[in-house]
Motif scaffolding. Sequence first.
Motif, PDB file in Angstrom:
ATOM      1  N   GLN A  82      -5.284  -6.538 -10.745  1.00 49.86           N
ATOM      2  CA  GLN A  82      -6.568  -6.486 -10.062  1.00 49.86           C
ATOM      3  C   GLN A  82      -6.345  -6.080  -8.616  1.00 49.86           C
ATOM      4  O   GLN A  82      -5.386  -6.523  -7.974  1.00 49.86           O
ATOM      5  CB  GLN A  82      -7.265  -7.849 -10.118  1.00 49.86           C
ATOM      6  CG  GLN A  82      -7.678  -8.282 -11.515  1.00 49.86           C
ATOM      7  CD  GLN A  82      -8.353  -9.640 -11.521  1.00 49.86           C
ATOM      8  OE1 GLN A  82      -8.181 -10.444 -10.613  1.00 49.86           O
ATOM      9  NE2 GLN A  82      -9.133  -9.906 -12.563  1.00 49.86           N
ATOM     10  N   ASP A  83      -7.219  -5.221  -8.104  1.00 53.36           N
ATOM     11  CA  ASP A  83      -7.152  -4.758  -6.712  1.00 53.36           C
ATOM     12  C   ASP A  83      -5.832  -4.054  -6.417  1.00 53.36           C
ATOM     13  O   ASP A  83      -5.260  -4.192  -5.328  1.00 53.36           O
ATOM     14  CB  ASP A  83      -7.353  -5.932  -5.744  1.00 53.36           C
ATOM     15  CG  ASP A  83      -8.663  -6.658  -5.979  1.00 53.36           C
ATOM     16  OD1 ASP A  83      -9.674  -5.984  -6.233  1.00 53.36           O
ATOM     17  OD2 ASP A  83      -8.660  -7.907  -5.931  1.00 53.36           O
ATOM     18  N   ASN A  84      -5.345  -3.298  -7.384  1.00 49.99           N
ATOM     19  CA  ASN A  84      -4.110  -2.536  -7.225  1.00 49.99           C
ATOM     20  C   ASN A  84      -4.050  -1.501  -8.341  1.00 49.99           C
ATOM     21  O   ASN A  84      -4.944  -1.448  -9.195  1.00 49.99           O
ATOM     22  CB  ASN A  84      -2.893  -3.465  -7.278  1.00 49.99           C
ATOM     23  CG  ASN A  84      -1.697  -2.919  -6.503  1.00 49.99           C
ATOM     24  OD1 ASN A  84      -1.518  -1.714  -6.379  1.00 49.99           O
ATOM     25  ND2 ASN A  84      -0.888  -3.825  -5.979  1.00 49.99           N
ATOM     26  N   GLU A  85      -2.987  -0.682  -8.362  1.00 48.74           N
ATOM     27  CA  GLU A  85      -2.804   0.307  -9.414  1.00 48.74           C
ATOM     28  C   GLU A  85      -1.351   0.321  -9.865  1.00 48.74           C
ATOM     29  O   GLU A  85      -0.437   0.090  -9.064  1.00 48.74           O
ATOM     30  CB  GLU A  85      -3.194   1.710  -8.933  1.00 48.74           C
ATOM     31  CG  GLU A  85      -4.673   1.895  -8.662  1.00 48.74           C
ATOM     32  CD  GLU A  85      -5.004   3.326  -8.272  1.00 48.74           C
ATOM     33  OE1 GLU A  85      -4.128   4.207  -8.468  1.00 48.74           O
ATOM     34  OE2 GLU A  85      -6.116   3.563  -7.772  1.00 48.74           O
ATOM     35  N   ILE A  86      -1.160   0.599 -11.145  1.00 49.96           N
ATOM     36  CA  ILE A  86       0.179   0.741 -11.713  1.00 49.96           C
ATOM     37  C   ILE A  86       0.578   2.214 -11.628  1.00 49.96           C
ATOM     38  O   ILE A  86      -0.093   3.082 -12.196  1.00 49.96           O
ATOM     39  CB  ILE A  86       0.214   0.264 -13.171  1.00 49.96           C
ATOM     40  CG1 ILE A  86      -0.206  -1.205 -13.264  1.00 49.96           C
ATOM     41  CG2 ILE A  86       1.605   0.472 -13.773  1.00 49.96           C
ATOM     42  CD1 ILE A  86      -0.426  -1.690 -14.685  1.00 49.96           C
ATOM     43  N   VAL A  87       1.642   2.490 -10.914  1.00 45.44           N
ATOM     44  CA  VAL A  87       2.116   3.867 -10.778  1.00 45.44           C
ATOM     45  C   VAL A  87       2.848   4.301 -12.041  1.00 45.44           C
ATOM     46  O   VAL A  87       2.616   5.377 -12.587  1.00 45.44           O
ATOM     47  CB  VAL A  87       3.026   4.003  -9.546  1.00 45.44           C
ATOM     48  CG1 VAL A  87       3.577   5.425  -9.434  1.00 45.44           C
ATOM     49  CG2 VAL A  87       2.269   3.613  -8.278  1.00 45.44           C
TER      50      VAL A  87
END
Length: 248
Positions: free
Chosen positions: A110-115
Amino acid sequence: DVQAQFDAPGTLYYDNPALDYPTPPEGIETREAMMGDIVHLPEGGAQLNVDIQAAAPVERVDIFNGRDLIETIRPYTQEDLGGRIRVHWEGAEYRGRFRQVIWDGTAHVQDNEIVRAEAFNFFNPEKVLEQTSSTALKWMSLTTGNFGGFDMWVKDAWGGTLKIETPLVQCGVPLEEIGLEDEMFDKSGLLPRFLKIFRLPDENPHRKVSFQRKIDLRDDRDNAIYIRLTQEDGTRAWTSPIYVCRTI
């Protein structure tokens, strides 16, 4: 290479002096020992000298005295950590048949992204790790006493929350709380079963590790001193113990 040095003279035996031989085994005086040696050390201390050259980057080295974990050594520090989060699961239900633990699950940030994400120790070709969106992963995995898991690189190294759902463990951890030490979720039964989350450097160059440690020896039992090496690729190796006893 693993060796021990002693600050007082001991006696090195090539056969176990505790066994009932017709003729007691003879020993030789020593101030050092290598893997597999049996040493009677009535007094004095011991230092463990370790030199590792690994085939893959070293995640950690654990020092044991028998079943007791003495210390965990990592070749990197808190300051070296980046946006790579490792999720590690391990264990078995019990010894024998039907010992498998199912770890099929999902991860969401949540509130982030998986590269990107990479699995380790996924031995069954039909059980894979998939990235289903910029914020989610899913996988199928089982263990029978071994371990598996994945690395996940996130866009914001310290932002947001990671949520894990498996049949055995459901948890949510703010990424700012994930650091060098393991965030442990222990569901042990007859045998150990657990999931742990920790952080790694974005790139770990450490394939060679050397260190020395003073070892506190027990007086009430034999001291079986050995190390366990864990590499980032999911490989583990144990050394044979150095046996040090106060009495025989």
